[in-house]
Design a protein around this motif. Sequence first.
Motif, PDB file in Angstrom:
ATOM      1  N   THR A  50       0.837  -1.203   0.000  1.00 46.67           N
ATOM      2  CA  THR A  50       0.000   0.000   0.000  1.00 46.67           C
ATOM      3  C   THR A  50       0.870   1.252   0.000  1.00 46.67           C
ATOM      4  O   THR A  50       0.608   2.215  -0.746  1.00 46.67           O
ATOM      5  N   SER A  53       2.541   1.586  -3.400  1.00 45.61           N
ATOM      6  CA  SER A  53       1.601   2.003  -4.446  1.00 45.61           C
ATOM      7  C   SER A  53       1.285   3.485  -4.347  1.00 45.61           C
ATOM      8  O   SER A  53       0.846   4.099  -5.322  1.00 45.61           O
ATOM      9  N   ALA A  54       1.503   4.068  -3.161  1.00 43.61           N
ATOM     10  CA  ALA A  54       1.299   5.506  -2.970  1.00 43.61           C
ATOM     11  C   ALA A  54       2.539   6.304  -3.362  1.00 43.61           C
ATOM     12  O   ALA A  54       2.568   7.528  -3.186  1.00 43.61           O
ATOM     13  N   TRP A 108      -4.088  15.841  -0.106  1.00 45.90           N
ATOM     14  CA  TRP A 108      -2.800  16.066  -0.760  1.00 45.90           C
ATOM     15  C   TRP A 108      -2.225  17.426  -0.423  1.00 45.90           C
ATOM     16  O   TRP A 108      -1.014  17.592  -0.321  1.00 45.90           O
TER      17      TRP A 108
END
Length: 303
Positions: A50, A53-54, A108
């Motif tokens: 995870t 993948s980020a 973000w």
Amino acid sequence: MDRMERVTKLLMFLLSSSRPMTRDEILERSELYGPSNESERKKFRRDRETLESAGIEIRTEVGLGEQAGSTLYEILEEDYFLPDLGLSVKEQLALEVAASMVQLDTAWDEQALIKIADGEPLPPSPAVAQLAASAGIEKLYEAVRSRAKVYFDYRGVSREVEPYGLLHRGGNWYLHGSDSEERKNFKVIRIQGEVKLGEKGGFLAPADFDAANAMSSDPLLIGEETEILATVKVDAFMAKRVARTRGRIVKTNPDGSILLEIPVRNPMAFRSWLLGLRDHAVVVEPKEVLEDTIQWLTEIKGH
């Protein structure tokens, strides 16, 4: 603990580790997983995937000596945090202002600001900010960055403050710093006259200063007022719901009602919260809070 919380804590654990660690060391020392078994090892692998993948780089290497044959994992700060972008004070302030003015569905913007600010966490910002009321905020920001004392008038008193950080709460900026060796929060729009700066490097910020925790995000505790403890009686109908989110229970009555002690720094926010409970809650003490609430409700009724 849900999965996203665990993944985030795994990221922090790997960032803070002083050396690469094996999978079993991570399972044991991070306190995020149970005893090492196939299920927990799969859980760690999914969490690692995870993060990768980020876009977060997890470096691996083959262990030597007692760790021969094992894979070691680490996240280096230079791989995670952005390098110094060389932004001016005005440019950094503009970025923070822009982020506080626009609320997105994803985080973000906050993550980017944390990276730009050398990894320092920023206080949470509401979607709308009242920023134009003070022309001295850029000077205050520069003072925080350069560790320069600031001099200004506040509520008719001349102040000499060591500024530790600027905080954004409830649509307002606050300066957190030390005034006469006492830590205080100053609402920026209440600063009177010109803000003057002392020499750069004029003080050292305390090692335990954390901008994220310098002022609560709780509306009742956002403010510069002296904290008071209000005792509120909540009836049985709302008792459990209110007790889960607010205050400390000091007494449970036979009829199911409760007495709560609630810390308050923002009288207006406290009155609004109390009004939201309608006739299910009443202020018991102190006397000045009770009288203030009665006066406020009387004024509302009069209008």
